[in-house]
Scaffold this motif. Structure first.
Motif, PDB file in Angstrom:
ATOM      1  N   PRO A  25     -42.934  18.296   6.904  1.00  0.00           N
ATOM      2  CA  PRO A  25     -42.710  19.732   6.748  1.00  0.00           C
ATOM      3  C   PRO A  25     -42.840  20.454   8.086  1.00  0.00           C
ATOM      4  CG  PRO A  25     -44.812  19.048   5.781  1.00  0.00           C
ATOM      5  CD  PRO A  25     -44.066  17.811   6.135  1.00  0.00           C
ATOM      6  N   ALA A  26     -42.035  21.402   8.275  1.00  0.00           N
ATOM      7  CA  ALA A  26     -41.978  22.185   9.511  1.00  0.00           C
ATOM      8  C   ALA A  26     -41.123  23.397   9.215  1.00  0.00           C
ATOM      9  CB  ALA A  26     -41.381  21.337  10.624  1.00  0.00           C
ATOM     10  N   PRO A  27     -40.875  24.217  10.194  1.00  0.00           N
ATOM     11  CA  PRO A  27     -40.122  25.437   9.909  1.00  0.00           C
ATOM     12  C   PRO A  27     -38.794  25.121   9.229  1.00  0.00           C
ATOM     13  CG  PRO A  27     -40.982  25.481  12.139  1.00  0.00           C
ATOM     14  CD  PRO A  27     -41.246  24.109  11.584  1.00  0.00           C
ATOM     15  N   GLY A  28     -38.500  25.877   8.236  1.00  0.00           N
ATOM     16  CA  GLY A  28     -37.254  25.613   7.516  1.00  0.00           C
ATOM     17  C   GLY A  28     -36.794  26.850   6.813  1.00  0.00           C
ATOM     18  N   ALA A  29     -36.139  26.632   5.697  1.00  0.00           N
ATOM     19  CA  ALA A  29     -35.483  27.737   5.016  1.00  0.00           C
ATOM     20  C   ALA A  29     -36.459  28.824   4.613  1.00  0.00           C
ATOM     21  CB  ALA A  29     -34.762  27.218   3.786  1.00  0.00           C
ATOM     22  N   VAL A  31     -39.470  29.456   5.778  1.00  0.00           N
ATOM     23  CA  VAL A  31     -40.492  29.796   6.761  1.00  0.00           C
ATOM     24  C   VAL A  31     -40.318  31.229   7.251  1.00  0.00           C
ATOM     25  CG1 VAL A  31     -41.311  29.309   9.087  1.00  0.00           C
ATOM     26  CG2 VAL A  31     -40.792  27.450   7.524  1.00  0.00           C
ATOM     27  N   THR A  32     -41.400  31.947   7.316  1.00  0.00           N
ATOM     28  CA  THR A  32     -41.367  33.240   7.982  1.00  0.00           C
ATOM     29  C   THR A  32     -42.514  33.276   8.965  1.00  0.00           C
ATOM     30  OG1 THR A  32     -42.727  34.199   6.241  1.00  0.00           O
ATOM     31  CG2 THR A  32     -40.359  34.470   6.029  1.00  0.00           C
ATOM     32  N   ALA A  33     -42.445  34.131   9.890  1.00  0.00           N
ATOM     33  CA  ALA A  33     -43.494  34.214  10.904  1.00  0.00           C
ATOM     34  C   ALA A  33     -43.533  35.621  11.434  1.00  0.00           C
ATOM     35  CB  ALA A  33     -43.209  33.239  12.035  1.00  0.00           C
TER      36      ALA A  33
END
Lengths: 427, 427
Positions: A25-29, A31-33
Motif C-alpha cells: 500500500p502506498a499513495p493511490g486513488a 490517498v489525500t494529504a
C-alpha cells in the motif's frame, strides 16, 4: 528550458523510512494529504472543453497542441491565384471542398459567390447547402441507398447536381423523378486514365450512356456535362509529366464531347480536376468549361514535391510541442502523432510524414497515436535549440488527410488567431 | 442488381436534334423543366444530417455507408475476457480508452465500475470525467502548457493521475501545488525497451527521479507507481516473441521497483500495457499490480496477425457498399476510402488495409479519400456475387486509427442497431 531525460537531478531527497513491501500500500486513488503552502502561479485563461472563441486574438504559440493552423493570407492567395488562372484560361473554377470542408474555405475558393462547388460526401452537400451554398456537384458515383437524400437536396437547391458512370445510376434517377419544375442535373463521370470511377470515353458504352442521360427522359433528367479527375498526376515526378497527363485527360474528354456532338447529344460542360494539373494548366484546358481542383487552397508537402507549389504556398501547419528529450536516442518527442497528422506519406522517405518548418535537418522518424519522434538526419541533435515545451510547426504531407483529423482549424493572420473554422465530418 | 460499366445498355434513345455547339448552352444550374409524371417510390425514412437515434432498431444493411459497426456481444466478450484474465493473474485492469474513446466502451471495459482508466489526451480526460468516470490516469508526458487543465481535473476528481519521465515534469508540478487536501498523483513512465517516452530503468536518473517524486514534497506530490507501454510487441511475428517482450518489460519494471524498495522509495503500483502482451500474459505479470491494454475491446486485423485474437474476436467493421463494377479492370469500387478506414496497414501486404469479411479472395488494392478498390487475388471477379449497392464488411487493420475517423459508432446485436456511441475527439 532545455535539459533531458538524462539531465542531472537537483536535490533528490534521501531514502525515507517506511518503504512498503513490494508494491504494498502506498499513495493511490484514495490517498489525500495536506496541501503544501507553495504559492500559486498566475492562472492560465479558462479553457473550454471544445476549443472555441477563447482563442481568438491569441498567438499561435499559446494554443493547446497539437493544433491545425491555417494562414488566412496564404489560403486567400492560393484561392485568388487559382481563380485568376481560371479567368486567364476562360474557364470557370468549381472548387472541390473535400480538403477543408469548411464554409469559410469554400467562400474564399469561390471568390465569395458561394456558387459552384464540388463535394465528395452527402454530409458535405448538406453542410454547404445549410451554409448558403448552391450549384453543388456531388462528385461521387450516385449511391442507390442515398437517393432520397439526393432528391431532398435537389428539391431544396437551385442546382444540386449528381454524377454517374453506369446505366444503373441513370435507372435509379428514373425511378425517383423530382417534383414539377425540377430535373435531375447529371454529370457523366469519365475515366480518362485515372483508373478509379468513371466510364472510359473510348468505351462504346460511354456514348450510349451519355445519350441515354440526355434523351431518355428529358423532362426528368438532363445531361449537364462530363467530369474527370486526373488523380494519376499524383504519381508524377515532374511538372512536365503532370502536364502530359493533364493534356491527355483534357484531349480525351474533348474528343468525347466532339463525338457526342457528332452523335447529336448535347453536352454543355466539361470539367477536369486535380491540384497538380490545375496548378500548371496546359493551353488545351482553355477548351474546357470548368476546372475543379481542391487541395490547392491549403497545398501541402506532397504538392511541393510534385512541383504544384512552393513551400511558402502551403497554408496549413500542425503545431506541436516538444514533450521530451531523449539524449540516448538523439531524439525529441513531440505531441503530434498520427491522430493529428495522419499516416499519409510513409512511402516517400526522407520526407516521410511531414517537414519541420525552419528545421530541414530534422526528420520525423516515428509516429504513434499521440507521439512523434524527431531526430537529425545526421550528427548529434542540438537539444538546446528545442527546449521542452517549445512549439514546432509541421508541414503535412497530405493536407486532405491531416485536415480530416481536426475538429477545428485555427486560422491566423501573421501568427494571431483571427478565426476558427469548423469542418463538416461524417457521411 | 449486377451489371457493370460495360454492361449492355437497354434502349438508349436515338440522337436528338438541336445538338449545341461544342460545350454551348445546355442544361445547367438555372435549368428547370416540367417534371415527368413517373410514380414516386416508397419514401425512405427521414434522415438526420447527423446520424442519430433514427437508426436504432434498424438493420446494419440499412445504414448509410461508410459506417463503423461494433458488435456489442463481441466487445463485451473481449472486455470480460480481459477482466477475467486480470482476475486470474491477481492484477487490476486499467483499460486504456484511446482506441474507442467512448463512455459506453469504457463502462464495458471497467466491468461497470467506471473507475480506473488510462487516457491519451486531456480531451479524453475531461470527457470521461464529465461522464462519471474517476481514477483517470493521463498516460502522457505531462505537458507544461496544459498544467492548469490538469490541475482542474485533479481538483475535480478523486484521483486524476499524471505521468512524467523527467525532472522538468516534476518541477512543473512543484510550481503549481493543488488545493488543500489534494496531492499530485504521479506515475513514473519507464521505457523498458519500447524506445518512445519514458526513462530507462537502468538509467541512474530513473531512481533519482522516482525518489524526488516520492520525497521532495510529500505533502504536494505522491509517487503512485511506475508505468510502461510495451508497444514493441507490435513488431513481433509470433506470440512467443510477444511474450518474450512482455517478460522482459515486466522483469525490467519489477527489478526497478525492487531497486526502489532497497533505496527506501515506496512505489505501490506497477502497470504494463499493450494488447498483444495482455492477450497472452506471462506468469511474471502476476507480480505487477495493473495491466493497461486498450485495443483489445475492439481488436483488429493487425491483432489477428500478431496472434492476439482470432478473426471472430474483432468487434468492429467498416460497412461499405459496392458503388461500381469495372470489368475491364476486374475491380469493384466501394464507398470506403481512407476517410473511413485510415491508411494504416500499408506495409503488410497482402492484408494491406483491411480484410473483406467472408471474401478472403478479395484484396483492397486502392484507397483514396472516399473510394476503395477491390479485386480478386487471382482470376476473374464474379461480379454477380457483388451487385452494385450490396454491403460488404471490412475488418480494419488498425482499430484505433479507423475508429478515429468516425463521429459515431453503430453498435449492434446480431445485426440490429441497439446503440450509438459518440467518441471524444480533439485534444
Amino acid at each position: 528550458m532545455d535539459g533531458g531525460m538524462d539531465g542531472g537531478m537537483d536535490g533528490a531527497g534521501s531514502g525515507g523510512p517506511g518503504a512498503p513491501g513490494a508494491l504494498g500500500p502506498a499513495p493511490g486513488a484514495s490517498v489525500t494529504a495536506a496541501a503544501a503552502g507553495g504559492g500559486r502561479e498566475t492562472e492560465a485563461p479558462a479553457i473550454d472543453a471544445k476549443p472555441g472563441s477563447a482563442w481568438l486574438g491569441r498567438r499561435l504559440e499559446e494554443l493547446p497542441t497539437p493544433a491545425l493552423a491555417v494562414s488566412e493570407a496564404t489560403a486567400r492567395r492560393n484561392a485568388e491565384r487559382m481563380l485568376e488562372r481560371c479567368r486567364a484560361l476562360g474557364v470557370r473554377l468549381r472548387p472541390h471542398v473535400k480538403t477543408h470542408k469548411t464554409l469559410e474555405g469554400a467562400a474564399l475558393a469561390t471568390g465569395g459567390t458561394r456558387r459552384g462547388i464540388a463535394v465528395s460526401t452527402l454530409a458535405e452537400a448538406r453542410f454547404f447547402a445549410a451554409g448558403g451554398f448552391d450549384d453543388i456537384l456531388y462528385a461521387y458515383p450516385l449511391p442507390a441507398a442515398r437517393l432520397e437524400e439526393c432528391a431532398a437536396l435537389a428539391q431544396r437547391l437551385e442546382a444540386f447536381q449528381v454524377l454517374l458512370d453506369s446505366p444503373q445510376g441513370l435507372a435509379l434517377l428514373r425511378r425517383r423523378p423530382l417534383a414539377p419544375g425540377k430535373r435531375w442535373l447529371v454529370w457523366l463521370k469519365l475515366d480518362c486514365g485515372n483508373g478509379r470511377a468513371g466510364v472510359r470515353p473510348t468505351d462504346p458504352g460511354a456514348l450510349e450512356l451519355a445519350r441515354a442521360i440526355a434523351e431518355e427522359a428529358p423532362a426528368e433528367v438532363a445531361l449537364v456535362g462530363v467530369y474527370a479527375h486526373c488523380g494519376d498526376t499524383y504519381h508524377c515526378g515532374s511538372v512536365p509529366e503532370v502536364q502530359a497527363i493533364a493534356r491527355a485527360t483534357t484531349t480525351a474528354m474533348l474528343d468525347f464531347v466532339a463525338t457526342l456532338r457528332q452523335a447529336g447529344v448535347p453536352c454543355a460542360q466539361a470539367s477536369v480536376g486535380s491540384t497538380p494539373s490545375c496548378s500548371h494548366p496546359v493551353p488545351e484546358m482553355a477548351a474546357l468549361t470548368e476546372l475543379h481542383p481542391g487541395n490547392y487552397l491549403f497545398y501541402d508537402l506532397q504538392q511541393t514535391l510534385l512541383g504544384s507549389c512552393r513551400l511558402e504556398d502551403v497554408a496549413l501547419r500542425v503545431l506541436t510541442r516538444v514533450v521530451g528529450h531523449y539524449r540516448h536516442r538523439n531524439q525529441l518527442l513531440v505531441d503530434c502523432g498520427w491522430a493529428a497528422l495522419s499516416l499519409h506519406g510513409q512511402g516517400r522517405p526522407p520526407a516521410a510524414f511531414a517537414a519541420v518548418e525552419g528545421h530541414p535537418e530534422l526528420r520525423l522518424v516515428g509516429l504513434t497515436q499521440e507521439h512523434g519522434q524527431l531526430e537529425p538526419a545526421a550528427g548529434p541533435l542540438d537539444f538546446g535549440r528545442f527546449p521542452v515545451g517549445s512549439v514546432l510547426a509541421l508541414v503535412p504531407f497530405h493536407a486532405c488527410a491531416t485536415a480530416a483529423m481536426h475538429p477545428v482549424y485555427y486560422v491566423h493572420a501573421q501568427g494571431t488567431v483571427v478565426a476558427l473554422w469548423h469542418p463538416a465530418r461524417g457521411w
